[in-house]
Design a protein around this motif. Structure first.
Motif, mmCIF file in Angstrom:
data_model
loop_
_atom_site.group_PDB
_atom_site.id
_atom_site.type_symbol
_atom_site.label_atom_id
_atom_site.label_comp_id
_atom_site.label_asym_id
_atom_site.label_seq_id
_atom_site.Cartn_x
_atom_site.Cartn_y
_atom_site.Cartn_z
ATOM 1 N N ILE A 176 23.151 8.203 -4.658
ATOM 2 C CA ILE A 176 22.395 7.294 -3.808
ATOM 3 C C ILE A 176 23.308 6.207 -3.242
ATOM 4 O O ILE A 176 23.129 5.750 -2.106
ATOM 5 C CB ILE A 176 21.216 6.659 -4.600
ATOM 6 C CG1 ILE A 176 20.394 5.729 -3.702
ATOM 7 C CG2 ILE A 176 21.698 5.923 -5.820
ATOM 8 C CD1 ILE A 176 19.766 6.402 -2.507
ATOM 9 N N MET A 229 23.704 4.940 0.669
ATOM 10 C CA MET A 229 23.506 3.558 1.108
ATOM 11 C C MET A 229 24.748 3.000 1.796
ATOM 12 O O MET A 229 24.643 2.134 2.663
ATOM 13 C CB MET A 229 23.112 2.689 -0.087
ATOM 14 C CG MET A 229 21.760 3.063 -0.696
ATOM 15 S SD MET A 229 20.400 3.201 0.508
ATOM 16 C CE MET A 229 20.260 1.489 1.032
ATOM 17 N N VAL A 257 24.236 4.053 5.262
ATOM 18 C CA VAL A 257 23.219 3.215 5.894
ATOM 19 C C VAL A 257 23.837 1.881 6.308
ATOM 20 O O VAL A 257 23.644 1.395 7.428
ATOM 21 C CB VAL A 257 22.030 2.974 4.932
ATOM 22 C CG1 VAL A 257 21.075 1.934 5.515
ATOM 23 C CG2 VAL A 257 21.285 4.277 4.665
ATOM 24 N N ARG A 260 12.909 9.837 -0.515
ATOM 25 C CA ARG A 260 13.212 9.622 0.895
ATOM 26 C C ARG A 260 13.435 8.142 1.169
ATOM 27 O O ARG A 260 12.841 7.289 0.519
ATOM 28 C CB ARG A 260 12.047 10.100 1.775
ATOM 29 C CG ARG A 260 11.860 11.582 1.858
ATOM 30 C CD ARG A 260 10.769 11.944 2.858
ATOM 31 N NE ARG A 260 9.440 11.989 2.250
ATOM 32 C CZ ARG A 260 8.433 11.217 2.594
ATOM 33 N NH1 ARG A 260 8.590 10.298 3.538
ATOM 34 N NH2 ARG A 260 7.250 11.325 2.000
ATOM 35 N N ASP A 261 14.283 7.857 2.155
ATOM 36 C CA ASP A 261 14.464 6.478 2.587
ATOM 37 C C ASP A 261 13.191 6.004 3.282
ATOM 38 O O ASP A 261 12.604 6.755 4.083
ATOM 39 C CB ASP A 261 15.649 6.392 3.556
ATOM 40 C CG ASP A 261 15.809 5.017 4.155
ATOM 41 O OD1 ASP A 261 15.953 4.062 3.372
ATOM 42 O OD2 ASP A 261 15.784 4.895 5.398
ATOM 43 N N ASP A 289 13.406 6.618 6.804
ATOM 44 C CA ASP A 289 13.733 8.006 7.174
ATOM 45 C C ASP A 289 15.203 8.214 7.552
ATOM 46 O O ASP A 289 15.528 9.114 8.328
ATOM 47 C CB ASP A 289 12.844 8.490 8.334
ATOM 48 C CG ASP A 289 11.382 8.591 7.942
ATOM 49 O OD1 ASP A 289 11.113 8.940 6.781
ATOM 50 O OD2 ASP A 289 10.515 8.309 8.783
ATOM 51 N N TRP A 322 17.634 8.792 5.124
ATOM 52 C CA TRP A 322 18.204 9.783 4.209
ATOM 53 C C TRP A 322 17.100 10.480 3.435
ATOM 54 O O TRP A 322 15.990 9.970 3.295
ATOM 55 C CB TRP A 322 19.222 9.152 3.247
ATOM 56 C CG TRP A 322 18.733 7.961 2.447
ATOM 57 C CD1 TRP A 322 18.958 6.642 2.728
ATOM 58 C CD2 TRP A 322 17.946 7.976 1.244
ATOM 59 N NE1 TRP A 322 18.365 5.841 1.776
ATOM 60 C CE2 TRP A 322 17.744 6.632 0.850
ATOM 61 C CE3 TRP A 322 17.397 8.987 0.461
ATOM 62 C CZ2 TRP A 322 17.010 6.281 -0.292
ATOM 63 C CZ3 TRP A 322 16.666 8.638 -0.679
ATOM 64 C CH2 TRP A 322 16.494 7.304 -1.044
ATOM 65 N N ALA A 365 21.672 13.366 5.408
ATOM 66 C CA ALA A 365 21.309 12.422 6.469
ATOM 67 C C ALA A 365 21.873 12.908 7.792
ATOM 68 O O ALA A 365 22.910 13.572 7.834
ATOM 69 C CB ALA A 365 21.838 11.021 6.140
ATOM 70 N N ALA A 394 16.173 3.192 -3.956
ATOM 71 C CA ALA A 394 16.629 2.162 -3.021
ATOM 72 C C ALA A 394 16.899 0.856 -3.763
ATOM 73 O O ALA A 394 17.865 0.139 -3.458
ATOM 74 C CB ALA A 394 15.592 1.953 -1.923
#
Length: 331
Positions: free
Chosen positions: A76, A80, A83, A105-106, A109, A111, A251, A311
């Motif tokens: 994860i 990130m 992101v 899921r992120d 959306d 990832w 992603a 997250a």
């Protein structure tokens, strides 16, 4: 131009084959069975580039010229990083939404999880009795002094575990736990997860932290099979919660020159068929509900996943890294 001549020209013009360019943190051999099956079913060629380190920096440097359509990651934290580098684009896709539960899921959306895995304890079959270690908190108990092996504290998987611990405990408790774990080490942190199982087999320590799927990889390797057979897989929990989880994920890049084909691959990777292949090949847990774990993975027993948001764990990682460095864990 006559109709016959026009038809002749159309049929003579080659049709460009679809393709997808993938940057992957995962070793190519671990995902090649998936790629081969996808290409066989769709005719879409997948060009795979193994990018062990610096994926976010690479995509940022390439910018809009990047050939990458899709990225595959192993943690994860890596997702990130992408992101944060602003190199991804959101995917609003009903198939992905239906196949992948919200916790994988992120929220925006950016990832999507593909498989999950747990950070478990490898415990010596000869020197550790069933029930001796049941929680992550147990690892700081002085009874394990000189009996624990682990890879670098700054490894992504261990950083995520410390980050998760910090969300279950206050700062002082988390620091005490990291210091307690360090005090119980049998040797300086080194190697990978498989090296920790080898150390248990060799009698250098009695328990170690490792990801579940490495057990499957060791059992499939004649040179490492004895290491895996020397340990039991124990799913520890956080007190009052479940076992720490992480994911492999995917992603869509912001550049994505082959977006349509990339979306087909993303949807296929979330399907029952692909999830089953992934689970069988990599010894991980499918994220799609209803897809069974492999027989080997199921043999390790049932467990309760931790309820923390991935997250939230990712957001706690910077502080976890700072703490690991502050206690000088690797030295």
């Amino acid at each position: 131009m006559s109709r016959i001549a026009l038809l002749a020209l159309l049929f003579a013009t080659p049709v460009l084959a679809e393709e997808v360019n993938v940057y992957s943190h995962r070793q190519p051999e671990l995902i090649q069975p998936l790629i081969d099956q996808f290409t066989a079913e769709t005719g879409i060629t997948v060009n795979l580039a193994f990018v062990d380190k610096g994926m976010a920096e690479r995509l940022k440097a390439e910018g809009s010229r990047s050939p990458a359509d899709l990225v595959l990651t192993v943690d994860i934290g890596r997702l990130m990083e992408l992101v944060g580098a602003d190199v991804l684009q959101p995917v609003d896709d009903p198939v992905l939404e239906a196949n992948i539960p919200a916790e994988f899921r992120d929220p925006g959306d950016l990832w999507f999880g593909l498989t999950s895995r747990s950070r478990v304890v490898y415990a010596s079959k000869d020197r550790v009795k069933p029930g001796e270690v049941t929680t992550y908190e147990d690892l700081a108990d002085p009874k394990w002094k000189g009996r624990i092996c682990v890879r670098s504290g700054l490894n992504d998987y261990n950083v995520a575990l410390v980050a998760a611990y910090s969300l279950h405990h206050d700062a002082a408790e988390t620091k005490a736990w990291v210091e307690g774990l360090k005090a119980n080490l049998a040797r300086k942190p080194q190697g990978g997860d498989r090296d920790q199982a080898k150390a248990i087999w060799a009698g250098e320590c009695d328990i170690a932290l490792g990801n579940t799927y490495y057990m499957g990889q060791m059992l499939a390797d004649p040179e490492q099979k004895d290491w895996a057979e020397a340990v039991n897989v124990v799913f520890p929990t956080f007190e009052g919660d479940g076992s720490h989880m992480n994911i492999s994920g995917m992603a869509l890049t912001k550049s994505a020159p082959n977006k349509e084909a990339a979306l087909k691959l993303m949807e296929w990777l979330s399907s029952d068929e692909a999830q089953k292949i992934y689970a069988e090949t990599n010894h991980e847990f499918p994220v799609k509900p209803g897809v069974e774990r492999s027989a080997l993975v199921a043999s390790w027993g049932d467990f309760t996943p931790d309820t923390l948001s991935l997250a939230d764990i990712a957001a706690a990682r910077p502080a976890a890294v700072k703490l690991i460095e502050e206690v000088d864990f690797d030295n």
